[in-house]
Design a protein around this motif. Structure first.
Motif, PDB file in Angstrom:
ATOM      1  N   ASP A 230       0.826  -1.209   0.000  1.00 35.68           N
ATOM      2  CA  ASP A 230       0.000   0.000   0.000  1.00 35.68           C
ATOM      3  C   ASP A 230       0.863   1.263   0.000  1.00 35.68           C
ATOM      4  N   ARG A 231       0.227   2.353  -0.307  1.00 36.27           N
ATOM      5  CA  ARG A 231       0.928   3.644  -0.291  1.00 36.27           C
ATOM      6  C   ARG A 231       1.450   3.981   1.097  1.00 36.27           C
ATOM      7  N   ALA A 233       2.634   1.759   3.248  1.00 38.81           N
ATOM      8  CA  ALA A 233       3.419   0.621   3.735  1.00 38.81           C
ATOM      9  C   ALA A 233       4.738   1.061   4.341  1.00 38.81           C
ATOM     10  N   HIS A 262       1.232  -0.018  -4.877  1.00 39.87           N
ATOM     11  CA  HIS A 262       0.560   1.270  -5.075  1.00 39.87           C
ATOM     12  C   HIS A 262       1.463   2.204  -5.876  1.00 39.87           C
ATOM     13  N   THR A 341       0.717  -2.341   5.127  1.00 37.21           N
ATOM     14  CA  THR A 341       0.292  -0.948   5.292  1.00 37.21           C
ATOM     15  C   THR A 341       0.363  -0.548   6.756  1.00 37.21           C
ATOM     16  N   ASP A 343      -1.705   2.004   7.511  1.00 37.36           N
ATOM     17  CA  ASP A 343      -2.997   2.715   7.508  1.00 37.36           C
ATOM     18  C   ASP A 343      -4.089   1.730   7.919  1.00 37.36           C
TER      19      ASP A 343
END
Length: 411
Positions: A230-231, A233, A262, A341, A343
């Motif tokens: 993920d962005r 991560a 991502h 991630t 997030d």
């Protein structure tokens, strides 16, 4: 002995298996574990025969699935001991209600009966399957592949020696000697003799069983497993997780086959990933966007739908969690997927959106395994939804029945 005769003998042993107490089952399992260690030299010699015969016909990475070592025999024995330590599911009361008319209705776990397992290459499955079947009160009929027939024969001989020496029927554990397609077909069609069929192997074997079986069949998993970076991560974690998921044992079904990255982190992450994977000479099959960042092989039409079971990884750049989830929905076999991630919202969206048997947050897909899940070992990993799903341990090898107690009630 013909396969039909073997099945008849297995059916005749059902009542003996179901009648074993927990203490008796545990005693047999510990004796079987000791017997594997005692017969290690015979097992390894038989395995050497299989490995040498297979070198000309299977890829080197698949030899690893077939090969046994002293450590692997010890691990097989430890798997039996771990199963002995697990709670016995047979007889568990799943629910109990008392009806207004006084009837007491209990839902109780019971063995399946005769469980047939058709599997390929990995001889450790022989011991795992025998242990789980015995502890869950079942009789097992094992049908391995021709590439492992000497190994499987030696392992079953050791297991049956322990049964015999401890006064239990040898027919609790059975090995089909015929490794032709005909014996597999017989198991698929053995109505009245086989209560459950479990295929464990490649996509072709599983498809053949699911499509042709006339007995109840569990669909176990080919593993097109994904890791989505993920962005948000932690990229150090992401490199370590992808490296482990792809390279620790690429020939198994929980190995990663596809990496989704991502777009926001791809320019930094992909060069770092390639540097790490180059240590293992992993071939990268790249989407056009990934190919603009790192060198590799352009991804073909089927590369995102292939269980490589080799040092090959398909890589695709995506723009969001939602796009990653959509890609997985279109290409996954429903085995194991992971998100890396920091997030929480992204992790929750991934877990909610991905419909696979095992979904990971910040961990490798390689943990989808009965031993790692605390099941002792596993009969296989189910990718279906009806009944068993994920690693199949003791509870998944039982059914249930209703026991109703009354005091003269009539309807």
């Amino acid at each position: 002995m013909t396969t039909q005769e073997l099945l008849q003998g297995a059916k005749a042993a059902k009542s003996a298996a179901a009648a074993l107490s927990t203490q008796e089952k545990n005693r047999l399992l510990l004796a079987m574990a000791d017997s594997l260690v005692q017969h290690q030299a015979d097992i390894l010699a038989a395995n050497d025969q299989d490995v040498e015969a297979a070198r000309a016909t299977i890829a080197p990475v698949m030899i690893d699935r077939l090969r046994l070592t002293g450590d692997r025999v010890a691990a097989m024995a430890q798997g039996l001991r771990a199963v002995a330590d697990l709670p016995d599911p047979v007889g568990d009361v799943l629910s109990e209600i008392t009806r207004p008319n006084g009837l007491v209705i209990r839902k109780v776990r019971v063995p399946m009966g005769v469980i047939a397992i058709i599997y390929e290459s990995r001889p450790n499955v022989t011991a795992d399957a025998a242990a789980l079947a015995l502890k869950s009160g079942n009789v097992c009929v094992l049908r391995g592949g021709k590439e492992a027939i000497h190994s499987n024969t030696a392992i079953v001989a050791a297991l049956r020696a322990a049964l015999r020496e401890n006064g239990a029927p040898e027919t609790l554990v059975n090995l089909v000697e015929d490794t032709t397609r005909a014996s597999a077909t017989q198991l698929m069609e053995a109505r009245g003799l086989v209560d459950l069929l479990i295929p464990r192997g490649g996509a072709g074997l599983i498809r053949a069983c699911v499509e042709n079986a006339k007995v109840p069949c569990i669909e176990t998993g080919t593993g097109i497993c994904h890791v989505y970076v993920d962005r948000a991560a932690d990229l150090d974690k992401a490199v370590a997780i992808v490296y482990n998921a792809k390279t620790s044992r690429p020939s198994v079904c929980n190995a990663e086959e596809v990496c989704l990255v991502h777009r926001d982190v791809a320019p930094v992450f992909l060069p770092r990933l390639k540097q790490a994977l180059d240590e293992k000479h992993v071939e990268l099959r790249l989407c056009p966007e990934a190919a603009a960042i790192i060198p590799g092989t352009p991804a073909g039409e089927r590369d995102f739908d292939t269980e490589f079971l080799d040092y090959i990884l398909a890589v695709k750049v995506v723009g969001s969690v939602e796009e990653a989830v959509a890609h997985i929905a279109a290409h996954s076999t429903g085995h194991s997927e992971a998100i890396v991630t920091q997030d929480r919202a992204a992790a929750d969206a991934f877990c909610a959106g991905v419909d696979s048997a095992a979904v990971y947050v910040n961990a490798s897909t390689r943990f989808t395994d009965g031993g790692e899940f605390g099941l002792g070992c596993e009969m296989g990993i189910s990718t279906q939804k009806l009944g068993a799903r994920g690693p199949m341990g003791l509870c998944e090898l039982t059914s249930y029945k209703y026991i109703i107690e009354g005091d003269g009630q009539v309807r």
